[in-house]
Design a protein around this motif. Structure first.
Motif, short mmCIF file in Angstrom:
data_model
loop_
_atom_site.label_atom_id
_atom_site.label_comp_id
_atom_site.label_asym_id
_atom_site.label_seq_id
_atom_site.Cartn_x
_atom_site.Cartn_y
_atom_site.Cartn_z
N TRP A 94 0.82 -1.36 -0.15
CA TRP A 94 0.07 0.15 -0.10
C TRP A 94 0.83 1.25 -0.07
O TRP A 94 2.21 1.18 0.44
CB TRP A 94 -0.98 -0.09 1.31
N GLN A 95 0.32 2.30 -0.57
CA GLN A 95 1.23 3.63 -0.64
C GLN A 95 0.29 4.79 -0.79
O GLN A 95 -0.94 4.60 -1.48
CB GLN A 95 2.42 3.55 -1.66
N LYS A 96 0.66 5.63 -0.14
CA LYS A 96 -0.19 7.12 -0.28
C LYS A 96 0.97 8.24 -0.41
O LYS A 96 1.96 8.47 0.16
CB LYS A 96 -0.70 7.16 0.85
N GLU A 97 0.37 9.28 -1.35
CA GLU A 97 1.25 10.35 -1.50
C GLU A 97 0.87 11.28 -0.28
O GLU A 97 -0.34 11.58 0.16
CB GLU A 97 1.04 11.04 -2.70
N LEU A 98 2.07 11.78 0.05
CA LEU A 98 1.97 12.90 1.32
C LEU A 98 2.11 14.47 0.67
O LEU A 98 2.76 14.88 -0.14
CB LEU A 98 3.22 12.85 2.35
N LEU A 103 8.50 16.82 6.81
CA LEU A 103 9.89 15.94 6.47
C LEU A 103 10.15 15.92 5.22
O LEU A 103 9.25 16.23 4.16
CB LEU A 103 9.61 14.61 7.14
N PRO A 104 11.15 15.42 4.76
CA PRO A 104 11.81 15.37 3.38
C PRO A 104 11.43 14.10 2.76
O PRO A 104 12.00 13.43 2.11
CB PRO A 104 13.44 15.45 3.41
N PHE A 105 10.12 13.86 2.75
CA PHE A 105 9.41 12.65 2.08
C PHE A 105 8.30 13.29 1.72
O PHE A 105 7.43 13.77 1.89
CB PHE A 105 9.05 11.63 3.25
N ASP A 106 7.72 12.29 0.39
CA ASP A 106 6.50 12.38 -0.50
C ASP A 106 5.56 11.36 -0.37
O ASP A 106 4.57 11.64 -0.80
CB ASP A 106 6.73 13.32 -1.67
N THR A 107 6.24 10.22 0.31
CA THR A 107 5.30 9.02 0.05
C THR A 107 5.39 8.32 1.33
O THR A 107 6.42 7.99 1.81
CB THR A 107 5.74 8.09 -1.14
N LEU A 108 4.21 7.84 1.49
CA LEU A 108 4.24 6.71 2.74
C LEU A 108 3.83 5.56 2.15
O LEU A 108 2.81 5.57 1.55
CB LEU A 108 3.02 7.16 3.87
N SER A 109 4.49 4.39 2.54
CA SER A 109 4.20 3.13 2.05
C SER A 109 4.19 1.88 2.92
O SER A 109 4.82 2.26 4.32
CB SER A 109 5.11 2.76 0.91
N ALA A 110 3.71 0.94 2.86
CA ALA A 110 3.80 -0.27 3.71
C ALA A 110 3.81 -1.62 2.83
O ALA A 110 3.28 -1.65 1.72
CB ALA A 110 2.73 -0.26 4.80
N VAL A 155 6.59 -4.00 7.02
CA VAL A 155 7.58 -2.86 6.98
C VAL A 155 6.72 -1.68 6.55
O VAL A 155 6.01 -1.53 5.72
CB VAL A 155 8.69 -3.06 5.89
N VAL A 156 7.27 -0.44 7.39
CA VAL A 156 6.25 0.89 6.93
C VAL A 156 7.46 1.76 6.61
O VAL A 156 8.63 1.97 7.27
CB VAL A 156 5.58 1.33 8.20
N ALA A 157 7.48 2.46 5.40
CA ALA A 157 8.44 3.46 4.93
C ALA A 157 8.04 4.81 4.66
O ALA A 157 6.80 4.96 4.23
CB ALA A 157 9.10 2.60 3.72
N LEU A 158 9.02 5.71 4.59
CA LEU A 158 8.75 7.26 4.29
C LEU A 158 9.88 7.27 3.26
O LEU A 158 10.84 6.85 3.49
CB LEU A 158 8.99 8.07 5.32
N SER A 159 9.35 7.73 1.86
CA SER A 159 10.45 7.84 0.98
C SER A 159 10.28 9.24 -0.08
O SER A 159 9.33 9.84 -0.13
CB SER A 159 10.12 6.51 0.14
#
Length: 271
Positions: A94-98, A103-110, A155-159
């Motif tokens: 799953w992913q979502k645009e922020l 923070l220096p990230f534009d995507t949250l994913s899991a 796993v949960v990631a900010l990217s």
């Protein structure tokens, strides 16, 4: 670092929504990684594939298959297989645009995985002249023994384009041998650097199985540090040359109680 599909896909695709963790030594991949300090060679064969990606580009379902082999390097271009681990399972991404993230990230994913892994000694761990397994008298569990695990990994990631940070958790719902702590934890960081190079670090907090007590005694930090060069710039996609330094609990099930430290240099293919 994230794949973003533009339309629904109900056919297998290796362009997975959740990109492989670069420095995690248990990601499905194709890799040839000789040890620099000992006569061993890591040979990994595997891949993840999304079977379905929705039209909105925020959900995917896929499969994982992998083998992780430890080979001995000997004369006459021979590579007896000491041990091999087999992994298969399914995953959900799953992913979502922020928007307006501080923070220096534009995507949250899991990503959530349900997997099985087992391990086995092979011909390289067998002495044909003696007609016996090597080290059978000194191995704390005896040889052969059964190593099998079923687990849930999340796993949960900010990217962003040049940076990814992630946290992970794993729960074993069944394991042989038993009496090992069912919980482990993970964290990592990936940074794109100039010249299509990158730096990545993967850290795991893993339970230590005490060979005398035959149960978990404590936890041990396990690091895999990686520096690499992605070959996309020269037209070779999904291929990287990488140098690893690993220290901590062995990734191989037959040595799951062993503490190891080594450096490898080789080629990794993320299909």
């Amino acid at each position: 670092m994230m794949a973003t599909p533009s339309a629904a896909s109900a056919k297998p695709t290796l362009d997975t929504m959740f990109s492989p963790l670069l420095a995690d030594p248990l990601e499905p991949r194709i890799a040839v990684m000789p040890w620099l300090d000992k006569d061993y060679l890591q040979l990994d064969i595997g891949s993840s594939a999304d079977l379905y990606q929705n039209e909105e580009g925020n959900f995917a379902f896929g499969i994982d298959f992998a083998t992780y082999s430890l080979l001995q390097r000997s004369s006459n271009f021979k590579f007896p297989v000491d041990t091999i681990d087999y992994l298969f399972g399914v995953n959900f991404s799953w992913q979502k645009e922020l928007e307006q993230c501080q923070l220096p990230f534009d995507t949250l994913s899991a990503r959530v995985r349900l997997s099985h892994i087992s391990a086995h000694f092979e011909d390289g761990h067998y002495d044909e002249d003696a007609g016996a397994w090597i080290g059978a008298d000194t191995h704390p569990l005896g040889i052969p023994f059964t190593y099998s695990r079923e687990f849930l990994n999340m796993v949960v990631a900010l990217s962003s384009d040049d940076l990814r940070a992630y946290l992970g958790y794993q729960f074993l719902w069944h394991t042989i041998p038993d009496n090992i702590n069912r919980h482990s934890f993970q964290a990592g960081l990936e940074v794109n650097t100039p010249g299509n190079t990158y730096l990545a670090a993967d850290f795991k907090l893993l339970p230590v199985w005490d060979v005398t007590k035959k149960e978990t005694d404590t936890f041990r930090g396990t690091w895999n540090l990686q520096a690499g060069w992605k070959l996309d710039a020269i037209g070779v996609e999904h291929v990287r040359i990488a140098c690893n330094h690993f220290t901590g609990m062995s990734r191989h099930g037959m040595y799951f109680f062993d503490d190891e430290s080594y450096t490898t240099l080789g080629v990794i293919v993320d299909l």
